[in-house]
Scaffold this motif. Sequence first.
Motif, PDB file in Angstrom:
ATOM      1  N   VAL A 178       0.965  -1.267  -0.026  1.00 49.10           N
ATOM      2  CA  VAL A 178      -0.013   0.017   0.138  1.00 49.10           C
ATOM      3  C   VAL A 178       0.794   1.188   0.040  1.00 49.10           C
ATOM      4  O   VAL A 178       0.616   2.253  -0.745  1.00 49.10           O
ATOM      5  CB  VAL A 178      -1.020  -0.007   1.482  1.00 49.10           C
ATOM      6  CG1 VAL A 178      -1.726   1.426   1.159  1.00 49.10           C
ATOM      7  CG2 VAL A 178      -1.902  -1.182   1.013  1.00 49.10           C
ATOM      8  N   ALA A 179       1.989   1.234   0.962  1.00 47.55           N
ATOM      9  CA  ALA A 179       2.883   2.363   0.859  1.00 47.55           C
ATOM     10  C   ALA A 179       3.491   2.800  -0.435  1.00 47.55           C
ATOM     11  O   ALA A 179       3.573   3.775  -0.788  1.00 47.55           O
ATOM     12  CB  ALA A 179       3.930   2.132   1.797  1.00 47.55           C
ATOM     13  N   GLN A 180       3.974   1.499  -1.105  1.00 47.85           N
ATOM     14  CA  GLN A 180       4.590   1.473  -2.710  1.00 47.85           C
ATOM     15  C   GLN A 180       3.504   2.173  -3.540  1.00 47.85           C
ATOM     16  O   GLN A 180       3.805   3.189  -4.336  1.00 47.85           O
ATOM     17  CB  GLN A 180       5.094   0.336  -2.866  1.00 47.85           C
ATOM     18  CG  GLN A 180       6.216  -0.179  -2.048  1.00 47.85           C
ATOM     19  CD  GLN A 180       6.878  -1.535  -2.890  1.00 47.85           C
ATOM     20  OE1 GLN A 180       7.077  -1.516  -3.899  1.00 47.85           O
ATOM     21  NE2 GLN A 180       6.837  -2.732  -1.804  1.00 47.85           N
ATOM     22  N   THR A 181       2.152   1.684  -3.548  1.00 49.64           N
ATOM     23  CA  THR A 181       1.191   2.385  -4.375  1.00 49.64           C
ATOM     24  C   THR A 181       1.070   3.771  -4.331  1.00 49.64           C
ATOM     25  O   THR A 181       0.503   4.420  -5.145  1.00 49.64           O
ATOM     26  CB  THR A 181      -0.123   1.289  -4.475  1.00 49.64           C
ATOM     27  OG1 THR A 181      -0.547   1.504  -3.005  1.00 49.64           O
ATOM     28  CG2 THR A 181       0.160   0.063  -4.822  1.00 49.64           C
ATOM     29  N   LYS A 182       1.029   4.248  -2.846  1.00 48.47           N
ATOM     30  CA  LYS A 182       0.698   5.739  -2.681  1.00 48.47           C
ATOM     31  C   LYS A 182       1.805   6.299  -3.521  1.00 48.47           C
ATOM     32  O   LYS A 182       1.539   7.407  -3.806  1.00 48.47           O
ATOM     33  CB  LYS A 182       0.457   5.863  -1.143  1.00 48.47           C
ATOM     34  CG  LYS A 182      -0.623   5.304  -0.516  1.00 48.47           C
ATOM     35  CD  LYS A 182      -0.338   5.600   1.062  1.00 48.47           C
ATOM     36  CE  LYS A 182      -1.576   5.208   1.665  1.00 48.47           C
ATOM     37  NZ  LYS A 182      -1.767   5.429   3.312  1.00 48.47           N
ATOM     38  N   GLU A 183       3.003   5.908  -3.634  1.00 52.22           N
ATOM     39  CA  GLU A 183       3.798   6.744  -4.195  1.00 52.22           C
ATOM     40  C   GLU A 183       3.957   7.024  -5.955  1.00 52.22           C
ATOM     41  O   GLU A 183       4.624   7.478  -6.472  1.00 52.22           O
ATOM     42  CB  GLU A 183       5.255   6.255  -3.786  1.00 52.22           C
ATOM     43  CG  GLU A 183       5.687   6.224  -2.311  1.00 52.22           C
ATOM     44  CD  GLU A 183       6.848   5.795  -1.841  1.00 52.22           C
ATOM     45  OE1 GLU A 183       7.611   5.296  -2.784  1.00 52.22           O
ATOM     46  OE2 GLU A 183       7.235   5.840  -0.612  1.00 52.22           O
ATOM     47  N   LEU A 184       3.004   5.946  -6.254  1.00 52.43           N
ATOM     48  CA  LEU A 184       2.765   6.140  -7.611  1.00 52.43           C
ATOM     49  C   LEU A 184       2.040   7.170  -8.356  1.00 52.43           C
ATOM     50  O   LEU A 184       1.365   7.540  -7.671  1.00 52.43           O
ATOM     51  CB  LEU A 184       2.140   4.754  -8.178  1.00 52.43           C
ATOM     52  CG  LEU A 184       2.952   3.354  -7.863  1.00 52.43           C
ATOM     53  CD1 LEU A 184       2.064   2.250  -8.403  1.00 52.43           C
ATOM     54  CD2 LEU A 184       4.237   3.502  -8.695  1.00 52.43           C
ATOM     55  N   ALA A 185       2.695   7.789  -9.417  1.00 57.89           N
ATOM     56  CA  ALA A 185       1.786   8.890 -10.198  1.00 57.89           C
ATOM     57  C   ALA A 185       2.071   8.698 -11.394  1.00 57.89           C
ATOM     58  O   ALA A 185       2.988   7.982 -11.831  1.00 57.89           O
ATOM     59  CB  ALA A 185       2.388  10.209  -9.330  1.00 57.89           C
ATOM     60  N   ALA A 186       1.637   9.592 -12.256  1.00 61.20           N
ATOM     61  CA  ALA A 186       1.687   9.783 -13.555  1.00 61.20           C
ATOM     62  C   ALA A 186       3.100   9.796 -14.190  1.00 61.20           C
ATOM     63  O   ALA A 186       3.467   9.327 -15.232  1.00 61.20           O
ATOM     64  CB  ALA A 186       0.699  10.625 -14.324  1.00 61.20           C
ATOM     65  N   GLN A 187       3.773  10.497 -13.100  1.00 56.90           N
ATOM     66  CA  GLN A 187       5.059  10.736 -13.460  1.00 56.90           C
ATOM     67  C   GLN A 187       6.182   9.678 -13.321  1.00 56.90           C
ATOM     68  O   GLN A 187       7.252   9.626 -13.798  1.00 56.90           O
ATOM     69  CB  GLN A 187       5.907  12.109 -12.791  1.00 56.90           C
ATOM     70  CG  GLN A 187       4.863  13.276 -13.172  1.00 56.90           C
ATOM     71  CD  GLN A 187       3.693  13.609 -12.434  1.00 56.90           C
ATOM     72  OE1 GLN A 187       3.402  12.598 -11.559  1.00 56.90           O
ATOM     73  NE2 GLN A 187       2.984  14.446 -12.791  1.00 56.90           N
ATOM     74  N   ASN A 188       5.888   8.424 -12.658  1.00 61.82           N
ATOM     75  CA  ASN A 188       6.730   7.676 -12.295  1.00 61.82           C
ATOM     76  C   ASN A 188       5.926   6.329 -12.378  1.00 61.82           C
ATOM     77  O   ASN A 188       6.131   5.190 -11.688  1.00 61.82           O
ATOM     78  CB  ASN A 188       7.282   7.697 -10.666  1.00 61.82           C
ATOM     79  CG  ASN A 188       6.046   7.711  -9.576  1.00 61.82           C
ATOM     80  OD1 ASN A 188       4.915   7.563 -10.107  1.00 61.82           O
ATOM     81  ND2 ASN A 188       6.423   7.848  -8.381  1.00 61.82           N
ATOM     82  N   LEU A 189       5.155   6.097 -13.339  1.00 64.87           N
ATOM     83  CA  LEU A 189       4.599   4.674 -13.739  1.00 64.87           C
ATOM     84  C   LEU A 189       5.479   3.844 -14.143  1.00 64.87           C
ATOM     85  O   LEU A 189       5.009   2.529 -14.157  1.00 64.87           O
ATOM     86  CB  LEU A 189       3.431   4.805 -14.691  1.00 64.87           C
ATOM     87  CG  LEU A 189       2.315   5.698 -14.458  1.00 64.87           C
ATOM     88  CD1 LEU A 189       1.259   5.921 -15.619  1.00 64.87           C
ATOM     89  CD2 LEU A 189       1.515   5.032 -13.130  1.00 64.87           C
ATOM     90  N   HIS A 190       6.584   4.054 -14.359  1.00 65.71           N
ATOM     91  CA  HIS A 190       7.934   3.145 -14.788  1.00 65.71           C
ATOM     92  C   HIS A 190       8.360   2.271 -13.621  1.00 65.71           C
ATOM     93  O   HIS A 190       8.888   1.385 -13.689  1.00 65.71           O
ATOM     94  CB  HIS A 190       9.000   4.036 -15.365  1.00 65.71           C
ATOM     95  CG  HIS A 190       9.564   4.992 -14.744  1.00 65.71           C
ATOM     96  ND1 HIS A 190       9.007   6.211 -14.454  1.00 65.71           N
ATOM     97  CD2 HIS A 190      10.674   4.980 -13.906  1.00 65.71           C
ATOM     98  CE1 HIS A 190       9.730   6.962 -13.800  1.00 65.71           C
ATOM     99  NE2 HIS A 190      10.800   5.808 -13.203  1.00 65.71           N
ATOM    100  N   ARG A 191       8.081   2.801 -12.427  1.00 68.33           N
ATOM    101  CA  ARG A 191       8.501   1.981 -11.263  1.00 68.33           C
ATOM    102  C   ARG A 191       7.523   0.892 -11.044  1.00 68.33           C
ATOM    103  O   ARG A 191       6.578   0.825 -11.245  1.00 68.33           O
ATOM    104  CB  ARG A 191       8.348   3.002  -9.922  1.00 68.33           C
ATOM    105  CG  ARG A 191       9.191   4.214  -9.965  1.00 68.33           C
ATOM    106  CD  ARG A 191       8.862   5.297  -8.926  1.00 68.33           C
ATOM    107  NE  ARG A 191       9.112   4.509  -7.530  1.00 68.33           N
ATOM    108  CZ  ARG A 191       9.057   5.148  -6.314  1.00 68.33           C
ATOM    109  NH1 ARG A 191       8.732   6.519  -6.295  1.00 68.33           N
ATOM    110  NH2 ARG A 191       9.203   4.322  -5.195  1.00 68.33           N
ATOM    111  N   GLN A 192       8.488  -0.198 -10.463  1.00 65.98           N
ATOM    112  CA  GLN A 192       7.716  -1.542 -10.023  1.00 65.98           C
ATOM    113  C   GLN A 192       7.520  -1.579  -8.684  1.00 65.98           C
ATOM    114  O   GLN A 192       8.322  -1.038  -7.839  1.00 65.98           O
ATOM    115  CB  GLN A 192       8.618  -2.604 -11.018  1.00 65.98           C
ATOM    116  CG  GLN A 192       8.567  -2.438 -12.183  1.00 65.98           C
ATOM    117  CD  GLN A 192       7.545  -3.041 -12.989  1.00 65.98           C
ATOM    118  OE1 GLN A 192       7.091  -4.226 -13.101  1.00 65.98           O
ATOM    119  NE2 GLN A 192       6.704  -2.277 -13.809  1.00 65.98           N
TER     120      GLN A 192
END
Length: 449
Positions: A178-192
């Motif tokens: 959940v903490a990792q998904t909160k950091e996702l945004a349109a600018q860093n969708l390349h993160r896994q």
Amino acid sequence: MKMPSLALGERLSIWLAAQTFAGLGLVSMVVYLFAASDLDARQTESLQHKRELVEHVLAEAHSDRDLPTLLHKLDDFFLGHRDMVLTLLKPDGSSLYDNASRPGSTRRFKKIAFAYPYWESAGGALSARMALDTAADDQFLHRLAIALMSASMIGALLVSAGSFVLVRLGLRPVRSLVAQTKELAAQNLHRQLDGSQQPRELQPLVQQFNALLDRLSRAYEQLDGFNADVAHELRTPLATLMTGIEVAMRQPGLPESTLDLLGSNLEELRRMAGIVNDMLFLSHASSGAVARREPVESLAALAQDVSDYHEAAIAEAGLQLRIQGDAAGDFDAPLLKRALSNLLGNATRYARAGSVIQIDIAAGSHGGVSLSVCNEGPAISSDHLPRLFDRFYRADPSRAQASVNHGLGLSIVDAIARMHGGEPFASSADGTTRIGLTLSTGPHNSRSG
């Protein structure tokens, strides 16, 4: 009203507590019944033994035919067995011996009856009734029941608390996701999502989510690339059209109405060219572009340059401008001027006449700098605040100023903030709206003034 559902840890804790209480309760019932059965057998055995002793005393009295001696022996016998009660009735029903009414006796008894030949009556028999006081055993069973019930409840509570802790520990990987998904945004969708520390049951979920992120990232890149391609392709035709209109307007003899029409079209084309240039800038920023940093000795001086450009518009709106604070660092000065110009233009449009627009420059967290513009005016609804930096989004549903503001100004502020390693922010309450951005600085230190 629909009640909120319980969390997984709470539900598991309740179920485990209920099952534990049921299991311990069943075990406690078996223990209680076994103890009660054992006590009943012991009471029966004790009665039989005491009956044999009483019959022995009666046999001695029968041989001696001495009634006073019999009564004395019975008193001596029951003196050491106060939990026993004996009643002897003659064949005519009269009482020969009865110790039921002596002090210390209780009313809870286990009884046994038997007959014994009576020497003073030919063919007659004594009717004997013996009873064992079970008060002590009943109290023991009562205490045992309370102890077993308490143990069951305490055990259930302990299991519930332990299971709640264990479930929270077991769900720690889920909270990490959940903490990792909160950091996702349109600018860093390349993160896994990092699934290396996840249990085997969550690995398929992590893999599918990462695959979804890959698809979203490709779709976003394609959309952003499409926007950039369209904007790039529109630049030349728009430039050609604007040049053609400007040339046409220089032709002599054109009617005034035609000049007005051409001038209006030229303004619209220039507005479209501005939108195209802004879209190209946003696409460039979204592709990972970073600010070209150079030493800036005073952000207050930079803000003053921008305010001088907006001086006429601020005066026309009946407003005043104040700059508070200062800072230095390595920044992209042209980009900061553009961001600050967008913020200042936005504040000028919506500020209450006669109020003061304030540019605040302050030291931020982790050595960064906060640059914001504050104005008094209509508050922005909390529903709109999270979307202020979206492209083409306007908090004003009427779009009354669509000809002036095309909805990309705050999106550009967002892009410039991220190009400097910061982020935008906005707040609005009690008639005061503050919109700004945080910036990471270079080797220079920030200073307040």
